[in-house]
Design a protein around this motif. Structure first.
Motif, PDB file in Angstrom:
ATOM      1  N   UNK A 218      60.141 102.897  42.104  1.00 25.65           N
ATOM      2  CA  UNK A 218      61.245 102.856  43.069  1.00 25.65           C
ATOM      3  C   UNK A 218      61.593 101.413  43.394  1.00 25.65           C
ATOM      4  N   UNK A 219      62.879 101.084  43.275  1.00 26.14           N
ATOM      5  CA  UNK A 219      63.399  99.797  43.716  1.00 26.14           C
ATOM      6  C   UNK A 219      63.727  99.894  45.202  1.00 26.14           C
TER       7      UNK A 219
ATOM      8  N   UNK B  92      58.544  98.534  44.556  1.00 22.75           N
ATOM      9  CA  UNK B  92      58.756  97.135  44.914  1.00 22.75           C
ATOM     10  C   UNK B  92      59.678  97.083  46.125  1.00 22.75           C
ATOM     11  N   UNK B  93      59.392  96.180  47.049  1.00 28.74           N
ATOM     12  CA  UNK B  93      60.273  95.952  48.193  1.00 28.74           C
ATOM     13  C   UNK B  93      60.191  94.493  48.593  1.00 28.74           C
ATOM     14  N   UNK B  94      61.274  93.976  49.127  1.00 27.95           N
ATOM     15  CA  UNK B  94      61.316  92.565  49.516  1.00 27.95           C
ATOM     16  C   UNK B  94      60.594  92.311  50.835  1.00 27.95           C
TER      17      UNK B  94
ATOM     18  N   UNK C 109      50.143  98.862  42.437  1.00 29.04           N
ATOM     19  CA  UNK C 109      51.265  99.789  42.299  1.00 29.04           C
ATOM     20  C   UNK C 109      52.486  99.382  43.129  1.00 29.04           C
ATOM     21  N   UNK C 110      52.228  98.856  44.320  1.00 26.90           N
ATOM     22  CA  UNK C 110      53.308  98.573  45.268  1.00 26.90           C
ATOM     23  C   UNK C 110      53.295  97.091  45.629  1.00 26.90           C
ATOM     24  N   UNK C 111      54.384  96.415  45.257  1.00 24.38           N
ATOM     25  CA  UNK C 111      54.400  94.966  45.338  1.00 24.38           C
ATOM     26  C   UNK C 111      55.583  94.458  46.152  1.00 24.38           C
ATOM     27  N   UNK C 112      55.340  93.372  46.853  1.00 23.94           N
ATOM     28  CA  UNK C 112      56.424  92.652  47.514  1.00 23.94           C
ATOM     29  C   UNK C 112      57.100  91.787  46.463  1.00 23.94           C
ATOM     30  N   UNK C 113      58.399  91.939  46.329  1.00 29.01           N
ATOM     31  CA  UNK C 113      59.092  91.181  45.303  1.00 29.01           C
ATOM     32  C   UNK C 113      60.586  91.396  45.328  1.00 29.01           C
TER      33      UNK C 113
END
Length: 226
Positions: free
Chosen positions: A44-45, A66-68, A93-97
């Motif tokens: 998911x973007x 990914x989420x900012x 799996x889940x990254x700040x970016x």
């Protein structure tokens, strides 16, 4: 602090999954049993605080995101733990970016979903995002996108910083959320096709506000890396 970090730090945002996403997943992937779903990798973007991720995990898929916003990712993790999801590799799996530079390897995902995320980058940067989505998708992988359209409430041609890209929406449900690209439908299709996607389906969703005096219009597009 970026605008979305401020939003997610200060308030809760999104408890329930997108109805349009639920419909897409149900139509195309509920036919698979739970064992098969474990091997379907979905990215998911713009996870936000995890409403769509929660739904996809509950349905047995192999989910990444990914989420900012660091606060959004943290609140999502808290919710998933509270609801009994055990993800020992959460940080992998889940990254700040930034969705213009997706931090996952090539040809890794079966599905990439974008529910109201890519429209928060400019028209010009859509080319970068769509090229990145194409890169991380497997051959024959699907890209689902729900995107705001031009002439929706909040669009203002006197406040543009790029093609149909508003610097900051001043009124309506999309106000005070930073830059937003209110696309012409044909322009979205062209951007996707220029990034080598095959269009599988396209629909329009219209929501009314203020006793039907104001409207938001959305493109719902499913395409494939062929």
């Amino acid at each position: 602090m970026n605008k979305w970090e401020k939003i997610h730090k200060e308030r809760d945002w999104g408890r329930y999954p997108s109805e349009e996403l639920v419909r897409f997943i149900g139509k195309n992937f509920f036919k698979y049993d739970k064992e098969t779903r474990k091997n379907i990798k979905i990215l998911e973007l713009g996870t936000g605080q995890g409403a769509n991720v929660w739904f996809l995990l509950r349905e047995g898929f192999n989910v990444y995101g990914i989420d900012i916003s660091q606060s959004a990712i943290r609140k999502m993790q808290d919710r998933l733990i509270k609801d009994g999801f055990k993800l020992d590799d959460f940080n992998n799996r889940f990254k700040v970016g930034d969705i213009r530079n997706i931090p996952f390897k090539d040809s890794y995902f079966d599905i990439v979903i974008d529910v109201a995320t890519t429209w928060y980058v400019s028209y010009s940067d859509h080319k970068k995002v769509y090229n990145e989505v194409w890169r991380v998708l497997k051959k024959n992988g699907y890209f689902f996108t729900l995107h705001i359209l031009k002439d929706s409430w909040g669009y203002c041609k006197n406040n543009l910083i790029d093609k149909d890209t508003v610097a900051d929406v001043e009124e309506g449900p999309l106000a005070n959320q930073g830059i937003q690209y209110f696309a012409e439908y044909d322009d979205l299709i062209e951007l996707l096709q220029n990034s080598r996607f095959e269009i599988c389906s396209k629909e329009i969703l219209i929501r009314s506000y203020e006793n039907m005096e104001k409207y938001l219009k959305f493109a719902i597009i499913v395409c494939k890396k062929s």
